[in-house]
Design an enzyme around this catalytic site. Structure first.
Site, PDB file in Angstrom:
ATOM      1  N   SER B  45       0.877  -1.163   0.000  1.00  0.00           N
ATOM      2  CA  SER B  45       0.000   0.000   0.000  1.00  0.00           C
ATOM      3  C   SER B  45       0.916   1.215   0.000  1.00  0.00           C
ATOM      4  CB  SER B  45      -0.910  -0.006   1.219  1.00  0.00           C
ATOM      5  OG  SER B  45      -1.916   0.978   1.047  1.00  0.00           O
ATOM      6  N   GLU B  46       0.687   2.153  -0.921  1.00  0.00           N
ATOM      7  CA  GLU B  46       1.694   3.193  -1.185  1.00  0.00           C
ATOM      8  C   GLU B  46       1.878   4.173  -0.028  1.00  0.00           C
ATOM      9  OE1 GLU B  46      -0.971   2.654  -3.156  1.00  0.00           O
ATOM     10  OE2 GLU B  46      -1.941   4.531  -3.755  1.00  0.00           O
ATOM     11  N   ASN B  47       0.982   4.137   0.965  1.00  0.00           N
ATOM     12  CA  ASN B  47       1.213   4.996   2.125  1.00  0.00           C
ATOM     13  C   ASN B  47       2.254   4.410   3.074  1.00  0.00           C
ATOM     14  OD1 ASN B  47      -0.940   3.090   2.522  1.00  0.00           O
ATOM     15  ND2 ASN B  47      -1.272   4.015   4.513  1.00  0.00           N
TER      16      ASN B  47
END
Lengths: 233, 218
Positions: B45-47
């Protein structure tokens, strides 16, 4: 040890004024500098430019500053959770610069590490690249994106010591480490401020050299934006 | 015709053993529910997490542990956390094997639009522009037509672009299509959907070669 501690958020804010550019950590409402935002609302500073991945929700995070019309320009990658933001943007009251998320991270990191600009493939061929220098490397096109310049960076960490060394927690890390040292003054609030020696140097994410002021934060709400759970089977 | 879960189920078959996978918001998030449990896959997840697990049980939610859609999640054994620059370093550096995201429009040359409707909806691109500019294997999950019944598979995108010439495959409620130099190549039909129906719902060039098999969902 060079001590970076200040007593409270009021002391940490020394030198802020109208018209400044601020960086604020956080992804959604996770890892946002809640104490600094509350103080900015109280100080009622105006004409601010804010660099932050999101713009909060209507009644929390940067949404509080938007509600009081303290922000002139917002630089973000995604603003979909905030109706007041969308209203101000579509009516032209608020200047908005939408930037790809990875580019936003890179522009903070470039400022932190002394790169004037970086090439990224993100946004090539789209309106994000309009007016920007492009260049081909190995047959692929890249856009030149300049490092941000900011007056203050407001960062939230999990633990920090008096020397300004920081450890972040979970996905609350996000943009926070990248903003440390990326502005003239970096102000860090922590959930737990400890004595030097209490943090294992092997575990430190950000060394204190990137931090000017650190204080023990308080009254964290840590609001969850999309509470999603599964049933126990 | 498939529903959203059906689209996710079909895309899950594209997820192979040993893949690191980035899932976008919406239908792509559902893909995780249908990946075979006899293969090893890690979701990014890019966060800032690799090794993302399912939603937490009630009472175990953590404000410091969310996905790109801001939903509470869990971390699986072997998971890691990192900052946003490293996260997009994984993406830009092509270390992520498969990217699955939603779209408003896809063009026959692989252009994608999914971040802005001028004057109407401006939520921002989030990480989508970084993902589509770098990933080599991009599958779009979307409905074949919009609410007005107009095709979302076009000759050229009408909305502001997210990326150019980047989509490799599209899975819709009607079909599986591959983006080729000559247009959308029809690979599979959704159960009960005819080639004729797919043609009628596709504005872009549709290449139909030989018999088109029906999707196998299980």
């Amino acid at each position: 040890m060079i001590k970076k501690t200040v007593n409270n958020v009021q002391e940490a804010m020394k030198g802020v004024h109208d018209g400044m550019t601020f960086m604020l950590g956080g992804f959604g409402l996770s890892g946002i500098p809640e104490n600094a935002i509350s103080e900015l609302v109280r100080l009622n500073l105006k004409d601010l430019t804010c660099i932050s991945n999101n713009a909060g929700v209507d009644d929390f995070g940067l949404g509080l500053l938007l509600h009081k019309k303290q922000i002139n320009k917002m630089i973000s990658s995604y603003v979909g959770e905030n109706a007041e933001f969308e209203r101000q943007m579509l009516s032209g009251e608020l200047d908005v610069e939408l930037t790809p998320q990875g580019t936003l991270a890179a522009k903070c990191q470039a400022a932190q590490q002394g790169f004037p600009a970086v090439y990224t493939p993100a946004g090539y061929g789209t309106e994000v690249a309009e007016g920007k220098e492009t260049r081909e490397f190995d047959g692929k096109m890249y856009v030149l994106e300049e490092a941000y310049k900011a007056d203050f960076a407001f960062v939230k960490a999990w633990k920090g010591d008096e020397a300004g060394n920081l450890i972040f927690k979970g996905t609350a890390r996000n943009f926070n480490p990248l903003m440390c040292g990326a502005a003239t003054v970096t102000v860090v609030e922590v959930e737990e401020l400890v004595k030097p020696g209490e943090l294992d140097p092997n575990q430190v994410h950000i060394p204190g050299i990137f931090v000017q002021r650190i204080f023990q934060g308080k009254d964290y709400e840590k609001r969850i934006e999309q509470r999603t759970v599964r049933k126990k089977e | 015709m498939l529903d959203k879960n059906g689209i996710a189920k079909r895309i899950a078959k594209e997820v192979k053993d040993g893949f690191y996978v980035n899932l976008g918001i919406g239908i792509p998030t559902l893909v995780a529910n249908y990946v075979r449990d006899d293969i090893e896959v890690e979701f990014q997840s890019e966060n800032g997490i690799l090794g993302m697990g399912p939603f937490p049980f009630e009472g175990e939610e953590d404000a410091d542990l969310i996905n790109a859609g801001k939903q509470t999640i869990t971390a699986l054994p072997g998971a890691s956390f990192f900052d946003s620059a490293m996260s997009f370093g994984m993406i830009r550096g092509q270390h992520v094997d498969l990217t699955i995201l939603g779209a408003m429009e896809v063009a026959e040359n692989g252009d994608i639009a999914n971040w802005k409707i001028p004057g109407k909806m401006v939520k921002g691109m989030g990480g989508a522009m970084d993902l589509v500019a770098s990933a080599e294997n991009i599958i779009v999950a979307m409905m074949h037509t919009n609410r007005e019944g107009e095709s979302k598979l076009l000759k050229r995108c009408s909305l502001p672009l997210t990326g150019v010439g980047c989509v490799t495959k599209v899975v819709t409620n009607l079909a599986v299509l591959e983006v080729t130099d000559k247009g959308f190549k029809l690979l599979e039909r959704a159960p009960g959907v005819s080639v004729e129906e797919i043609k009628n719902a596709t504005e872009g060039t549709l290449l139909v070669e030989g018999d088109i098999p029906e999707m196998q969902l299980n």
